[in-house]
Design a protein around this motif. Structure first.
Motif, PDB file in Angstrom:
ATOM      1  N   ALA A 291      -8.977   8.021  -6.398  1.00 50.96           N
ATOM      2  CA  ALA A 291      -7.823   7.476  -5.678  1.00 50.96           C
ATOM      3  C   ALA A 291      -6.505   7.819  -6.357  1.00 50.96           C
ATOM      4  O   ALA A 291      -5.503   8.059  -5.695  1.00 50.96           O
ATOM      5  N   ARG A 292      -6.480   7.880  -7.674  1.00 49.02           N
ATOM      6  CA  ARG A 292      -5.231   8.149  -8.386  1.00 49.02           C
ATOM      7  C   ARG A 292      -4.687   9.557  -8.135  1.00 49.02           C
ATOM      8  O   ARG A 292      -3.530   9.827  -8.400  1.00 49.02           O
TER       9      ARG A 292
ATOM     10  N   GLY B 191       0.981  14.552  -0.598  1.00 42.38           N
ATOM     11  CA  GLY B 191       2.290  15.030  -1.010  1.00 42.38           C
ATOM     12  C   GLY B 191       3.275  13.913  -1.290  1.00 42.38           C
ATOM     13  O   GLY B 191       4.465  14.163  -1.468  1.00 42.38           O
ATOM     14  N   ASP B 192       2.805  12.682  -1.324  1.00 41.01           N
ATOM     15  CA  ASP B 192       3.697  11.529  -1.529  1.00 41.01           C
ATOM     16  C   ASP B 192       2.869  10.373  -2.081  1.00 41.01           C
ATOM     17  O   ASP B 192       1.947   9.894  -1.416  1.00 41.01           O
ATOM     18  N   GLU B 193       3.198   9.923  -3.287  1.00 38.31           N
ATOM     19  CA  GLU B 193       2.450   8.837  -3.923  1.00 38.31           C
ATOM     20  C   GLU B 193       2.512   7.542  -3.126  1.00 38.31           C
ATOM     21  O   GLU B 193       1.512   6.842  -2.981  1.00 38.31           O
TER      22      GLU B 193
ATOM     23  N   ALA C  63       0.359   7.824   0.014  1.00 38.66           N
ATOM     24  CA  ALA C  63      -1.058   7.781  -0.350  1.00 38.66           C
ATOM     25  C   ALA C  63      -1.485   6.363  -0.704  1.00 38.66           C
ATOM     26  O   ALA C  63      -2.549   5.906  -0.288  1.00 38.66           O
ATOM     27  N   THR C  64      -0.667   5.649  -1.461  1.00 37.18           N
ATOM     28  CA  THR C  64      -0.975   4.272  -1.843  1.00 37.18           C
ATOM     29  C   THR C  64      -1.071   3.376  -0.620  1.00 37.18           C
ATOM     30  O   THR C  64      -1.980   2.553  -0.498  1.00 37.18           O
ATOM     31  N   THR C  65      -0.161   3.549   0.320  1.00 37.82           N
ATOM     32  CA  THR C  65      -0.156   2.744   1.543  1.00 37.82           C
ATOM     33  C   THR C  65      -1.397   3.019   2.391  1.00 37.82           C
ATOM     34  O   THR C  65      -2.078   2.090   2.842  1.00 37.82           O
TER      35      THR C  65
END
Length: 62
Positions: A11-12, A19-21, A24-26
């Motif tokens: 996941a990290r 292309g966007d942390e 990706a987290t959302t």
């Protein structure tokens, strides 16, 4: 959400996939909210079976 999802990236590292942390987290937060994550470490059965098939093919043609 029913069903199984497998992937090779932890996941990290999914920020590089999208292309966007933050994005990706959302996305992962929403997908994994009601999931149970099981991390399996060890040799890949898929890779082992693939390597065995290639070795068999090479032995048959060699």
């Amino acid at each position: 959400m029913n069903g199984r999802r497998t992937h090779a990236k932890p996941a990290r590292k999914w920020g590089s996939v999208f292309g966007d942390e933050v994005l990706a987290t959302t996305i992962l937060g929403r997908l994994l909210h009601h999931c149970e994550v099981i991390a399996i470490n060890g040799p890949s059965y898929r890779l082992r079976n693939r390597l065995a098939a290639v070795e068999t093919r090479v032995a048959a043609t060699g």
